[in-house]
Design an enzyme around this catalytic site. Structure first.
Site, PDB file in Angstrom:
ATOM      1  CG  ASP A   1      43.878  50.215  40.069  1.00 18.20           C
ATOM      2  OD1 ASP A   1      43.433  49.428  40.904  1.00 18.20           O
ATOM      3  OD2 ASP A   1      43.222  50.610  39.082  1.00 18.20           O
ATOM      4  CB  SER A   2      44.662  50.286  34.518  1.00 15.86           C
ATOM      5  OG  SER A   2      43.325  49.885  34.613  1.00 15.86           O
ATOM      6  CB  SER A   3      41.591  53.536  38.257  1.00 13.38           C
ATOM      7  OG  SER A   3      40.838  52.358  38.168  1.00 13.38           O
TER       8      SER A   3
ATOM      9  CB  THR B   1      43.951  42.563  38.716  1.00 10.45           C
ATOM     10  OG1 THR B   1      43.049  43.575  39.132  1.00 10.45           O
ATOM     11  CG2 THR B   1      43.622  41.296  39.485  1.00 10.45           C
TER      12      THR B   1
ATOM     13  CB  THR C   1      40.810  44.511  33.190  1.00  9.04           C
ATOM     14  OG1 THR C   1      40.306  44.665  34.520  1.00  9.04           O
ATOM     15  CG2 THR C   1      41.584  43.220  33.073  1.00  9.04           C
ATOM     16  CG  ASP C   2      39.332  48.795  36.396  1.00  6.35           C
ATOM     17  OD1 ASP C   2      38.706  47.753  36.156  1.00  6.35           O
ATOM     18  OD2 ASP C   2      39.537  49.206  37.558  1.00  6.35           O
TER      19      ASP C   2
HETATM   20  N1  ASP Z   1      41.636  47.989  39.078  1.00  2.00           N
HETATM   21  C1  ASP Z   1      42.422  47.046  38.306  1.00  2.00           C
HETATM   22  C2  ASP Z   1      43.152  47.825  37.237  1.00  2.00           C
HETATM   23  O1  ASP Z   1      42.545  48.198  36.261  1.00  2.00           O
HETATM   24  C3  ASP Z   1      41.549  46.013  37.712  1.00  2.00           C
HETATM   25  C4  ASP Z   1      42.248  44.969  36.870  1.00  2.00           C
HETATM   26  O2  ASP Z   1      43.409  44.998  36.593  1.00  2.00           O
HETATM   27  O3  ASP Z   1      41.548  44.015  36.446  1.00  2.00           O
HETATM   28  O4  ASP Z   1      44.328  48.085  37.374  1.00  2.00           O
END
Ligand code: ASP
Length: 344
Positions: free
Chosen positions: A57-59, A13, A89-90
Site C-alpha cells: 500500500d503506498s502509505s 489499489t 494513489t495516496d
Molecule cells: N491506499 C492505497 C494506496 O495508496 C490507495 C490507492 O491506491 O488508491 O496504496
C-alpha cells in the site's frame, strides 16, 4: 519503430483485492493483475512486467522504496523505451516528485499510474489508466519518445509528476496540478502539449541519495512556542518546511521569528510553502511575511508540498552546505517550480 515498455508494479489499489477474513483491501500477486487485463495483449509491442517482491500500500512508501524504483529503471534503462510504474494513489505525487529529482535527464517516459477502484472491479478506473499510460509511454515522434520526463497519468490527463497533488479520495479524477497545465489531454485523441515538455539537457544520471532529516511545521492559529521549539530542536534536523497561509504569511509573534532565526543561524534550511494549492509564495507582500524574508526563510514559489519535501530530501542527500542547498531550492531543477523574476 516499435516500442518496448516495462511495467513496474509496486502495489496500490489497482492491484488489490478484499481480504477474505478482514474485508480490508490488501495487495495481491501481480501475475493475477495481468489476467484481469487481457486487452494488454492487443498492443503490438513488447510489454514486460517487474514487481516489488512484496507489493505495498503506498502509505508504506519510504526512501528505500524510491531507491528500489530508481534501481529497477536503471537496470532496465537500455532495454526499454518507456516505464509505467503502478503505484497507490495516496503517495503517488510524492513518489513521482522524488523520482523526478533522482532520475536526472531520463530522456524516456517514466509514467506513474494507479486507480481508485481495484482493477478486478467492474467499474474500475484502473484499466483505462493502465492502457492509456502504456500508450503514452510508447508514443514516439520522429523516432523519439514524445514524453521524456517523470509524469502522473490519471483520469484523462498527463501531468508533470512533481506538480501533482492527490486532492480527491472519492472521484476518479483524484489528482490536480494546480500551478501547471497538463502535458497531455486525452479524449478521442491524445493531445500532447509539446511546447511545455522537458527535454534532456545532458546525459541520463541517477542521483538516489536522499536525506529525511526534515520536518514540516504547519502554521495554524494558536500555534504555541513549545511546539515550534520542540520541532526545531529535533536532533539531526537539517531542513524545515514551514507551511504558511496564503502567499506565505505567518503570525508576526516575535517568539516565532526568533526561534526560526535561531534555527537558520544554526544551519537549518527553512523553506516557506503555502497551504494553498494554487498560486505562489511571495514573501514581503504582506507585513506577515516580511520578517520571514529578513531572517533568511526561503520562498518556495509555487512548489507543491510533495515537491518541496522530496526536493529538500534530494538536496540534503546531495550537499552538506546549507547556503548551497538554500540557493538550489530556489532554482527550477526539474520543472517543479515557476521562477518569477520579481520574487526572491
Ligand atoms: N491506499 C492505497 C494506496 O495508496 C490507495 C490507492 O491506491 O488508491 O496504496
Amino acid at each position: 519503430m516499435s516500442s518496448s515498455i516495462l511495467l513496474i508494479y509496486t502495489g496500490g489499489t489497482i492491484g488489490m483485492m478484499e481480504d477474505a477474513n478482514s474485508g480490508s483491501l490488501v495487495p495481491f500477486d501481480f501475475s493475477a493483475l495481468l489476467d484481469q487485463v487481457p486487452e494488454l495483449k492487443r498492443f503490438n509491442f513488447k510489454i514486460d512486467v517487474a514487481s516489488f517482491d512484496e507489493p505495498i500500500d503506498s502509505s508504506d512508501i519510504n526512501i528505500a522504496s524510491w531507491q528500489r524504483m530508481v534501481e529497477m529503471v536503471q537496470i532496465n534503462y537500455d532495454l526499454y523505451d518507456g516505464f509505467v510504474i503502478l503505484h497507490g494513489t495516496d503517495t503517488m505525487a510524492y513518489s513521482a516528485s522524488a523520482l523526478s529529482f533522482m532520475l536526472q535527464n531520463p530522456g524516456k517516459p517514466v509514467i506513474f499510474t494507479g486507480s481508485q477502484l481495484p482493477i478486478g472491479k467492474l467499474r474500475t478506473d484502473g484499466k483505462e489508466n493502465l492502457i492509456t499510460a502504456i500508450e503514452i509511454a510508447a508514443a514516439k515522434r520522429n523516432g523519439q519518445s514524445i514524453v521524456q520526463e517523470v509524469c502522473v497519468y490519471f483520469e484523462s490527463k498527463l501531468f508533470r509528476g512533481n506538480r501533482t497533488h492527490k486532492y480527491n479520495t472519492e472521484n476518479f479524477d483524484a489528482f490536480q496540478s494546480a500551478n501547471m497545465q497538463p502535458l497531455a489531454e486525452i479524449g478521442i485523441h491524445i493531445f500532447y502539449h509539446h511546447d511545455v515538455m522537458l527535454r534532456p539537457t545532458g546525459p541520463f544520471a541517477i542521483e538516489s541519495a536522499m536525506s529525511n532529516d526534515i520536518a514540516i511545521l504547519k502554521i495554524f492559529p494558536g500555534i504555541t512556542p513549545v511546539l515550534v521549539e520542540r520541532i526545531l530542536s529535533t536532533p539531526g534536523l537539517r531542513g524545515v518546511i514551514l507551511e504558511t497561509y496564503g502567499s506565505g504569511n505567518a503570525p508576526r509573534e516575535s517568539w516565532l521569528i526568533d526561534l526560526l532565526a535561531e534555527a537558520i543561524q544554526s544551519g537549518i534550511v527553512v523553506l516557506n510553502v503555502s497551504e494553498c494549492n494554487k498560486g505562489f509564495v511571495e514573501q514581503g507582500r504582506y507585513e506577515t511575511s516580511t520578517s520571514l524574508q529578513r531572517i533568511g526563510v526561503i520562498g518556495g514559489a509555487d512548489l507543491t508540498m510533495e515537491a518541496a519535501i522530496t526536493k529538500l530530501m534530494y538536496l540534503l542527500g546531495k550537499h552538506s552546505d546549507a547556503a548551497l542547498i538554500a540557493q538550489q531550492m530556489q532554482l527550477n531543477l526539474r520543472g517543479e517550480l515557476t521562477t518569477f523574476s520579481h520574487l526572491q
